[in-house]
Write a protein that holds these residues in place. Structure first.
Motif, mmCIF file in Angstrom:
data_model
loop_
_atom_site.group_PDB
_atom_site.id
_atom_site.type_symbol
_atom_site.label_atom_id
_atom_site.label_comp_id
_atom_site.label_asym_id
_atom_site.label_seq_id
_atom_site.Cartn_x
_atom_site.Cartn_y
_atom_site.Cartn_z
ATOM 1 N N MET A 1 -8.457 -15.350 -25.861
ATOM 2 C CA MET A 1 -9.666 -15.211 -26.658
ATOM 3 C C MET A 1 -10.210 -16.576 -27.029
ATOM 4 O O MET A 1 -9.486 -17.436 -27.498
ATOM 5 C CB MET A 1 -9.308 -14.429 -27.918
ATOM 6 C CG MET A 1 -10.242 -14.694 -29.066
ATOM 7 S SD MET A 1 -11.072 -13.225 -29.617
ATOM 8 C CE MET A 1 -10.435 -12.009 -28.522
ATOM 9 N N ASN A 3 -13.374 -18.719 -29.147
ATOM 10 C CA ASN A 3 -14.225 -18.468 -30.299
ATOM 11 C C ASN A 3 -15.250 -19.583 -30.442
ATOM 12 O O ASN A 3 -14.890 -20.747 -30.539
ATOM 13 C CB ASN A 3 -13.329 -18.423 -31.537
ATOM 14 C CG ASN A 3 -14.001 -17.712 -32.684
ATOM 15 O OD1 ASN A 3 -15.199 -17.900 -32.890
ATOM 16 N ND2 ASN A 3 -13.242 -16.938 -33.421
ATOM 17 N N SER A 5 -17.734 -19.664 -32.839
ATOM 18 C CA SER A 5 -18.335 -19.875 -34.147
ATOM 19 C C SER A 5 -17.758 -21.124 -34.808
ATOM 20 O O SER A 5 -16.742 -21.652 -34.390
ATOM 21 C CB SER A 5 -18.140 -18.638 -35.019
ATOM 22 O OG SER A 5 -16.831 -18.153 -34.884
ATOM 23 N N ALA A 81 -4.217 -21.068 -32.435
ATOM 24 C CA ALA A 81 -4.949 -20.234 -31.476
ATOM 25 C C ALA A 81 -5.798 -21.073 -30.522
ATOM 26 O O ALA A 81 -5.296 -22.026 -29.949
ATOM 27 C CB ALA A 81 -5.783 -19.206 -32.231
ATOM 28 N N SER A 82 -7.079 -20.754 -30.352
ATOM 29 C CA SER A 82 -7.859 -21.462 -29.330
ATOM 30 C C SER A 82 -8.016 -22.945 -29.690
ATOM 31 O O SER A 82 -8.160 -23.778 -28.805
ATOM 32 C CB SER A 82 -9.226 -20.807 -29.128
ATOM 33 O OG SER A 82 -9.995 -20.899 -30.293
ATOM 34 N N ASP B 253 -7.651 -10.278 -31.395
ATOM 35 C CA ASP B 253 -8.863 -9.813 -32.063
ATOM 36 C C ASP B 253 -9.646 -11.015 -32.591
ATOM 37 O O ASP B 253 -9.077 -11.949 -33.163
ATOM 38 C CB ASP B 253 -8.506 -8.882 -33.223
ATOM 39 C CG ASP B 253 -9.720 -8.121 -33.726
ATOM 40 O OD1 ASP B 253 -9.828 -6.922 -33.424
ATOM 41 O OD2 ASP B 253 -10.574 -8.736 -34.414
ATOM 42 N N GLU B 254 -10.953 -10.962 -32.407
ATOM 43 C CA GLU B 254 -11.793 -12.079 -32.810
ATOM 44 C C GLU B 254 -11.719 -12.357 -34.311
ATOM 45 O O GLU B 254 -11.783 -13.498 -34.744
ATOM 46 C CB GLU B 254 -13.235 -11.806 -32.393
ATOM 47 C CG GLU B 254 -14.055 -13.055 -32.266
ATOM 48 C CD GLU B 254 -15.317 -12.816 -31.425
ATOM 49 O OE1 GLU B 254 -16.331 -13.419 -31.745
ATOM 50 O OE2 GLU B 254 -15.247 -11.996 -30.477
ATOM 51 N N GLU B 257 -8.612 -14.383 -34.957
ATOM 52 C CA GLU B 257 -8.846 -15.754 -34.484
ATOM 53 C C GLU B 257 -9.693 -16.537 -35.489
ATOM 54 O O GLU B 257 -9.358 -17.656 -35.875
ATOM 55 C CB GLU B 257 -9.546 -15.702 -33.119
ATOM 56 C CG GLU B 257 -10.150 -17.012 -32.672
ATOM 57 C CD GLU B 257 -9.294 -17.783 -31.680
ATOM 58 O OE1 GLU B 257 -8.394 -17.187 -31.069
ATOM 59 O OE2 GLU B 257 -9.527 -18.982 -31.532
ATOM 60 N N SER B 258 -10.799 -15.931 -35.938
ATOM 61 C CA SER B 258 -11.681 -16.623 -36.878
ATOM 62 C C SER B 258 -10.935 -16.956 -38.162
ATOM 63 O O SER B 258 -11.082 -18.051 -38.706
ATOM 64 C CB SER B 258 -12.889 -15.747 -37.228
ATOM 65 O OG SER B 258 -13.752 -15.672 -36.127
#
Ligand code: ADP
Ligand code: MG
Lengths: 241, 265
Positions: A1, A3, A5, A81-82, B253-254, B257-258
């Motif tokens: 995934m 992101n 934002s 994460a990313s 799930d986004e 992640e956020s």
């Protein structure tokens, strides 16, 4: 995934952008080095090969900056994460690019030696074609990186096969020349190392493409990378050539 | 020869200790927990993370029926401890809370001696036959709370006289003194300094040998450091639950992640 934002801490976004800008700058320098080195070889241009040798310093320095910046980001921001994958991949990619820079420099050095020998028929243009292919792979791999484009990254991985085949063909050609006339051996050995190094650059471009897939999906590509270098299994019997 | 202990631990970690199915929690009209399914593993530290107000504490309190003490709170669905429904009429909440202990955000020792803080639970649950028994239980609990060496010479001193970090480890020792099987911790380090926090985290890791631990934390780093499983809550939903390593390196799930990367969702 992945992101897109923004972070709440905007300095984090700026840091991540800055470190990726360094990678793109490195990539640009390496592409030019490969192109110039191959051109210098074909045109027997000592001045241009000298320029390639000197440009490697800037590439090395950028690699160092990328590593320092990555260490700072890890220490201060504890990326996850990313973000974590971004930091890990910039470190890996900068190493790939630095190695490509070294190979270009090595090519330039050998050009300095080769200009003092009689040219091997057809070798330099073939090597230049191969270098052009690798340069293109590198450019596409970096484009795929910036755009997080796994499709493009997979395309790069498959193009590595072409480079491997070009290398196999050159390897056989050089063997033939060496067997025909032992006076060709020194030049052919240098040319062979050059071809091998360009083939290795293709592997680094492929590794960058794989980093793009890891960065975007969180997993390394599962199918083994297509491998086309068969010279390690080539016997030196004349009947094979 | 096989290393039995390691083999055993592996097996234990796959055992489900608490199984929650379709859990809903309401505070009057507020729907605080929405249809949560989760399996809490034995001998494992499970972290609950998520933004303030997402329902972490509410869900944690369901696991030992602490929500029963809140008048307007209504819990629906099933929560099984070792396969037994803890909301069954025949279950005594006081007995349940001895099995599923709890440690709170602010250390809350009783205004009694260090010794009596620990001895309180075992006494009311009748775990000690005599004074020597009780002494042993107190020492074992204080050792498990990783605070024995610091207090063994002043067991009669008031628990409230300890430092914040020591008080929290005392409260953990108090919670383990009744030999619970599950330990619930709601932000146990939020009132502690970084060193005391690391000591409590180290303790949590040791507790995993004997207990199933569930910890609510605001610190992503803490969740990453101490837990093997992580559950991410958002607006009353359990959005993602998985191995901590996976949640922190490659969340699916986004929203997860956020949150963990500190982005505006
Ligand atoms: N005792 C209570 N009475 C009424 N509403 C409550 C009570 N406790 C929590 N809530 C509400 O339930 C929701 C979840 O809260 P809580 O479980 O404390 O979240 P978290 O621990 O994730 O910060 C929030 O909207 C909160 O306002
Ligand atoms: Mg809370």
């Amino acid at each position: 995934m992945h992101n897109d934002s923004k972070h709440i801490a905007s300095a984090f976004d700026r840091d991540l952008e800055a470190i990726q800008a360094m990678i793109m700058k490195m990539g640009g320098l390496v592409e030019v080095a490969i192109k110039d080195a191959a051109q210098a070889l074909e045109e027997r241009d000592v001045e241009l090969s000298e320029k390639v040798r000197l440009s490697d310093k800037a590439i090395d320095q950028l690699e160092e900056s990328v590593n320092e910046e990555a260490a700072r980001l890890i220490a201060l921001r504890s990326p996850t994460a990313s973000d974590l994958r971004t930091v890990l991949t910039v470190m890996k990619i900068s190493t790939n690019l630095e190695r490509c820079g070294d190979y270009a420099k090595n090519l330039a050095k050998r050009t300095g030696v080769l200009v003092n020998m009689s040219p091997i028929e057809g070798a330099a243009p073939s090597i230049r074609r191969m270098a052009r292919e690798v340069e293109e792979m590198l450019r596409l791999a970096l484009d795929a990186y910036i755009q997080r484009d796994t499709g493009l990254a997979n395309e790069v991985r498959h193009r590595d096969l072409d480079v491997d085949q070009m290398y196999n063909a050159l390897f056989r050609e050089f063997l033939t020349y060496m067997m025909e006339d032992p006076r060709n051996i020194t030049a052919c050995m240098h040319l062979h190392f050059i071809a091998k190094n360009i083939e290795r650059m293709g592997d680094h471009a492929t590794s960058i493409a794989e980093q793009v897939i890891y960065l975007t999906t969180g997993e390394m590509p599962e199918d083994a990378r297509p491998k086309g270098d068969v010279t390690s299994q080539t016997a030196l019997g004349a009947e094979d050539l | 020869m096989n290393d039995m202990r390691i083999v055993r631990k592996d097996v234990d970690m796959n055992d489900t200790k608490i199984s929650a199915k379709k859990v809903q929690v309401f505070y009057g009209d507020t729907h605080a927990i929405k249809d949560v399914d989760v399996e809490i593993k034995d001998k494992t530290v499970t972290a609950f993370i998520g933004p303030s107000g997402c329902g972490k504490s509410t869900f944690l309190r369901c696991l030992n029926r602490m929500n029963d003490t809140i008048d307007i709170c209504r819990v629906e669905g099933n929560i099984l401890l070792d396969g037994e429904d803890i909301y069954d009429k025949r279950v005594d909440p006081v007995q349940l809370r001895a099995k599923v202990g709890m440690v709170f955000q602010r250390p809350n020792p009783f205004p009694k001696s260090i010794y009596d803080n620990i001895a309180y639970g075992p006494r009311i649950h009748g775990l000690a036959k005599n004074k020597a028994d009780l002494d042993e239980i107190v020492e074992k609990a204080l050792r498990r709370g990783a605070i024995w060496d610091e207090v063994k010479d002043r067991l009669d001193a008031p628990g409230t006289g300890l430092s914040g970090g020591q008080q929290q480890r005392l409260c953990i020792a108090r919670a383990v003194a009744t030999e619970p099987e599950v330990l619930l911790m709601d932000e146990p380090c939020s009132a502690l300094d970084p060193i005391a926090t690391l000591q409590v985290e180290e303790l949590i890791d040791e507790l995993r040998e004997n207990f199933s631990v569930v910890i609510v934390t605001h610190s992503m780093q803490q969740a990453a450091r101490v837990s093997q499983k992580t559950a991410f809550f958002h607006l009353g939903n359990l959005v993602e639950y998985g191995d901590t390593e996976q949640i922190f390196t490659n969340p699916q799930d986004e929203r997860t992640e956020s949150y963990i990367t500190g982005r505006i969702g």
